[in-house]
Design a protein around this motif. Structure first.
Motif, mmCIF file in Angstrom:
data_model
loop_
_atom_site.group_PDB
_atom_site.id
_atom_site.type_symbol
_atom_site.label_atom_id
_atom_site.label_comp_id
_atom_site.label_asym_id
_atom_site.label_seq_id
_atom_site.Cartn_x
_atom_site.Cartn_y
_atom_site.Cartn_z
ATOM 1 N N PHE A 64 0.858 -1.182 -0.014
ATOM 2 C CA PHE A 64 0.056 -0.193 0.000
ATOM 3 C C PHE A 64 0.864 1.419 0.033
ATOM 4 C CE2 PHE A 64 -3.721 -2.382 1.849
ATOM 5 C CZ PHE A 64 -4.284 -2.341 0.881
ATOM 6 N N LEU A 65 0.241 2.372 -0.865
ATOM 7 C CA LEU A 65 0.680 3.559 -0.493
ATOM 8 C C LEU A 65 0.308 4.356 0.792
ATOM 9 C CD1 LEU A 65 1.327 4.390 -4.274
ATOM 10 C CD2 LEU A 65 3.329 3.906 -2.769
ATOM 11 N N SER A 66 1.004 5.381 1.064
ATOM 12 C CA SER A 66 0.508 5.933 2.356
ATOM 13 C C SER A 66 -0.725 7.064 2.252
ATOM 14 C CB SER A 66 1.518 6.951 2.945
ATOM 15 O OG SER A 66 2.312 7.870 2.007
ATOM 16 N N ASN A 71 -7.052 2.538 1.903
ATOM 17 C CA ASN A 71 -6.173 1.578 2.190
ATOM 18 C C ASN A 71 -6.359 0.868 3.519
ATOM 19 O OD1 ASN A 71 -5.194 2.191 -0.069
ATOM 20 N ND2 ASN A 71 -3.048 2.722 0.377
ATOM 21 N N ASN A 72 -6.817 1.575 4.665
ATOM 22 C CA ASN A 72 -6.775 1.033 5.872
ATOM 23 C C ASN A 72 -7.859 0.232 6.146
ATOM 24 O OD1 ASN A 72 -8.446 3.419 5.757
ATOM 25 N ND2 ASN A 72 -8.631 3.323 7.941
ATOM 26 N N ILE A 98 -8.047 2.838 -3.417
ATOM 27 C CA ILE A 98 -6.794 2.487 -2.884
ATOM 28 C C ILE A 98 -5.690 3.004 -3.705
ATOM 29 C CG2 ILE A 98 -7.664 0.376 -1.444
ATOM 30 C CD1 ILE A 98 -6.619 -1.213 -3.702
ATOM 31 N N ALA A 99 -4.371 2.940 -3.112
ATOM 32 C CA ALA A 99 -3.029 3.252 -3.744
ATOM 33 C C ALA A 99 -2.271 2.179 -3.349
ATOM 34 C CB ALA A 99 -2.750 4.598 -3.610
ATOM 35 N N VAL A 100 -1.641 1.384 -4.528
ATOM 36 C CA VAL A 100 -0.452 0.533 -4.378
ATOM 37 C C VAL A 100 0.457 0.894 -5.010
ATOM 38 C CG1 VAL A 100 -2.675 -1.148 -3.902
ATOM 39 C CG2 VAL A 100 -1.645 -0.923 -6.241
ATOM 40 N N ARG A 101 1.465 -0.010 -4.648
ATOM 41 C CA ARG A 101 3.028 -0.065 -5.447
ATOM 42 C C ARG A 101 3.286 -1.266 -5.843
ATOM 43 N NH1 ARG A 101 7.844 3.573 -3.472
ATOM 44 N NH2 ARG A 101 6.623 5.185 -4.661
ATOM 45 N N HIS A 109 9.683 -0.027 -9.855
ATOM 46 C CA HIS A 109 8.472 0.079 -9.211
ATOM 47 C C HIS A 109 7.292 1.131 -9.797
ATOM 48 C CE1 HIS A 109 9.824 3.724 -7.118
ATOM 49 N NE2 HIS A 109 8.870 3.948 -7.222
ATOM 50 N N VAL A 110 6.069 0.728 -9.838
ATOM 51 C CA VAL A 110 5.386 1.831 -10.541
ATOM 52 C C VAL A 110 3.821 1.758 -9.519
ATOM 53 C CG1 VAL A 110 4.039 -0.555 -11.667
ATOM 54 C CG2 VAL A 110 3.621 1.887 -12.362
ATOM 55 N N ASP A 111 3.277 2.971 -9.478
ATOM 56 C CA ASP A 111 2.239 3.191 -8.646
ATOM 57 C C ASP A 111 1.036 3.166 -9.007
ATOM 58 O OD1 ASP A 111 4.345 3.349 -6.839
ATOM 59 O OD2 ASP A 111 4.430 5.468 -6.649
#
Length: 347
Positions: A64-66, A71-72, A98-101, A109-111
């Protein structure tokens, strides 16, 4: 040769590669089971000049990205498995962000920002409880409720096969109805009932069918009696049998408020019944308790149980000879007397 190389370089310069992270599937029906897998993340490389896509063969790690807004609310493992730990409700919320890496073995990496959709469906909540063994008909066994009525009217219909002809409903033209068993509940004769209920629109159009299982539960005390003059804190065990899969699920036990003698005993949640006193048959030959047995799904069955006290024989007195004198000159054989041994509680 020089011209051929130039052409290859020219083609490559126009064939840019785009990395795409996707979730498959990207939606889930509402009223899902908690902690079910919503979908799996994957990473693809797309040649923008052709639109062709190919799955990246080397494994990627996901995190997960912050800044992901939701995400939580979810659980993501490094392999890309996304778990939804709650029950989604379309009426409360129709999507989540949501935001992921995605990171490959070389550390590149790619987000990605992804949207998870909640599908609006018609469903039926079942609130079917255990039926206590010995309950006389008619028995209200539970409630069926349309989870998402959306302002619509519905009708219910019990199909007349399997055990359907043994049941009825309190109301067949509403979003919620009670299911009634029209037969005395007997664990020995039939520990489980199965039926199918149809949910239809007010116009009679099919919406869905609902499989219903009604379990008959029996709570037993083992053993059901104790010999008097027991040791203090002796224990007995409560067990529950319910349906065809009797004994498969653990049950939690608790007192009911109306048990006449509940306060004389100690009941543990695992069904252990402790007798903290010394029972005396002459003082009291039985005790009555009322308990509730609850399974992992929250279904419960109540029971009134009797604990019998059985008498013990008191140790017999020493044998006593009724006579010990023999007349001089008596011709034998001579009955001298009778040996008697007595008990206060004759069998």
């Amino acid at each position: 040769m020089f011209v051929r190389i130039s052409l290859i370089l020219l083609v490559l310069s126009f064939a840019r590669t785009e990395i795409i992270v996707s979730l498959t599937p990207s939606s889930i029906d509402e009223n899902n089971v908690p902690f079910v897998v919503l979908g799996t993340l994957s990473t693809r490389a797309t040649l923008s000049s052709t639109g062709a896509a190919e799955v990246v063969h080397e494994p990627c790690l996901y995190s997960f990205l912050s800044y992901g807004p939701d995400n939580n609310l979810f659980v993501l493992d490094s392999n890309g498995t996304l778990v939804i730990p709650f029950v989604a409700d379309f009426e409360s919320r129709s999507s989540y962000a949501i935001a992921v890496r995605s990171t490959d073995a070389a550390g590149h990496h790619v987000d990605a920002n992804l949207t998870l959709a909640i599908n609006d469906i018609n469903g039926v909540w079942q609130s079917i409880d255990l039926v206590a063994d010995g309950t006389r008909a008619p028995v209200v066994v539970g409630t069926l409720t349309v989870a998402d009525p959306n302002g619509e009217e519905y009708t219910w219909e019990i199909l007349p096969f399997i055990d359907g002809d043994l049941f009825s409903m309190t109301n067949t033209t509403t979003t919620s109805t009670q299911l009634v068993l029209n037969q005395d509940a007997s664990f020995d004769l039939q520990p489980q009932y199965n039926l199918v209920v149809l949910l239809l629109t007010a116009a009679g159009d099919y919406v869905m069918d609902v499989d219903v299982a009604v379990l008959v539960g029996r709570v037993q005390l083992s053993p059901s009696s104790i010999a008097e003059f027991n040791m203090p804190n002796a224990t007995l065990a409560l067990t529950t049998a319910a349906g065809f899969g009797s004994g498969a699920d653990p049950h939690v036990y608790s007192w009911l408020s109306y048990g006449p003698d509940n306060d004389l005993f100690v009941l543990k949640s695992d069904g252990t019944l402790v007798i903290p006193f010394v029972a005396d048959f002459e003082s009291r030959s039985s005790y009555a308790i009322a308990v509730r047995s609850t399974d992992a799904a929250g279904h419960h069955v109540d029971a009134n149980l009797t604990l019998a006290v059985t008498p013990r024989l008191d140790p017999p007195s020493l044998p006593v000879l009724s006579a010990n004198l023999i007349a001089d000159g008596a011709v034998g054989p001579v009955v001298v007397g009778r040996l008697n041994a007595s008990s206060v509680r004759p069998v």
